[in-house]
Design a protein around this motif. Structure first.
Motif, PDB file in Angstrom:
ATOM      1  N   TYR A  61      27.029 -22.568 -16.075  1.00  0.00           N
ATOM      2  CA  TYR A  61      25.876 -23.159 -16.746  1.00  0.00           C
ATOM      3  C   TYR A  61      26.233 -24.367 -17.599  1.00  0.00           C
ATOM      4  CZ  TYR A  61      23.465 -19.176 -14.930  1.00  0.00           C
ATOM      5  OH  TYR A  61      22.932 -18.257 -14.077  1.00  0.00           O
ATOM      6  N   SER A  74      22.473 -29.692 -16.048  1.00  0.00           N
ATOM      7  CA  SER A  74      21.761 -30.608 -16.945  1.00  0.00           C
ATOM      8  C   SER A  74      20.947 -29.772 -17.924  1.00  0.00           C
ATOM      9  CB  SER A  74      20.828 -31.512 -16.141  1.00  0.00           C
ATOM     10  OG  SER A  74      19.800 -30.731 -15.548  1.00  0.00           O
ATOM     11  N   LYS A  75      20.426 -30.396 -18.969  1.00  0.00           N
ATOM     12  CA  LYS A  75      19.582 -29.654 -19.909  1.00  0.00           C
ATOM     13  C   LYS A  75      18.383 -29.048 -19.199  1.00  0.00           C
ATOM     14  CE  LYS A  75      20.524 -31.593 -24.408  1.00  0.00           C
ATOM     15  NZ  LYS A  75      19.935 -32.171 -25.619  1.00  0.00           N
ATOM     16  N   ALA A  76      17.776 -29.817 -18.303  1.00  0.00           N
ATOM     17  CA  ALA A  76      16.613 -29.308 -17.567  1.00  0.00           C
ATOM     18  C   ALA A  76      17.019 -28.140 -16.665  1.00  0.00           C
ATOM     19  CB  ALA A  76      15.970 -30.420 -16.749  1.00  0.00           C
ATOM     20  N   GLY A  77      18.157 -28.260 -16.000  1.00  0.00           N
ATOM     21  CA  GLY A  77      18.637 -27.184 -15.132  1.00  0.00           C
ATOM     22  C   GLY A  77      18.960 -25.931 -15.921  1.00  0.00           C
ATOM     23  N   ALA A  98      17.640 -25.136 -18.818  1.00  0.00           N
ATOM     24  CA  ALA A  98      16.357 -24.597 -19.283  1.00  0.00           C
ATOM     25  C   ALA A  98      15.676 -23.808 -18.175  1.00  0.00           C
ATOM     26  CB  ALA A  98      15.453 -25.726 -19.772  1.00  0.00           C
ATOM     27  N   ASP A  99      15.712 -24.324 -16.955  1.00  0.00           N
ATOM     28  CA  ASP A  99      15.115 -23.613 -15.820  1.00  0.00           C
ATOM     29  C   ASP A  99      15.831 -22.291 -15.563  1.00  0.00           C
ATOM     30  OD1 ASP A  99      13.292 -25.655 -15.469  1.00  0.00           O
ATOM     31  OD2 ASP A  99      14.387 -26.580 -13.787  1.00  0.00           O
ATOM     32  N   GLN A 105      14.876 -19.824 -18.262  1.00  0.00           N
ATOM     33  CA  GLN A 105      13.514 -19.327 -18.061  1.00  0.00           C
ATOM     34  C   GLN A 105      13.474 -18.315 -16.924  1.00  0.00           C
ATOM     35  OE1 GLN A 105      10.874 -20.027 -20.191  1.00  0.00           O
ATOM     36  NE2 GLN A 105      10.182 -18.203 -19.113  1.00  0.00           N
ATOM     37  N   ARG A 111      15.555 -22.598 -28.825  1.00  0.00           N
ATOM     38  CA  ARG A 111      15.732 -24.034 -28.631  1.00  0.00           C
ATOM     39  C   ARG A 111      16.818 -24.300 -27.620  1.00  0.00           C
ATOM     40  NH1 ARG A 111      15.756 -26.210 -34.794  1.00  0.00           N
ATOM     41  NH2 ARG A 111      13.780 -25.282 -35.374  1.00  0.00           N
TER      42      ARG A 111
END
Length: 58
Positions: free
Chosen positions: A4, A8-11, A13-14, A17, A57
């Motif tokens: 991890y 990326s930050k988006a990856g 975050a996904d 989630q 966060r």
């Protein structure tokens, strides 16, 4: 296995989630299997609950 730290930050975050979305159903299945095996989930599993208003966060 996914590292991890390489996401990326988006990856990340996904992925988080996805984990959070599956956690509840997975715990329900685990509780069902423990009961079917004669175990008491309340004794074996300790649940950690977030405080009201707690925001994760990323």
């Amino acid at each position: 296995m996914t590292n991890y730290r390489d996401l990326s930050k988006a990856g990340a975050a996904d992925a988080l989630q996805e984990f959070l979305d599956e956690r509840g159903p997975a715990l329900s299945r685990l509780r069902e299997r423990l009961v079917a095996d004669g175990q008491d989930p309340a004794v074996l599993l300790v649940e950690h609950r977030r405080a009201p208003g707690f925001a994760l966060r990323i």
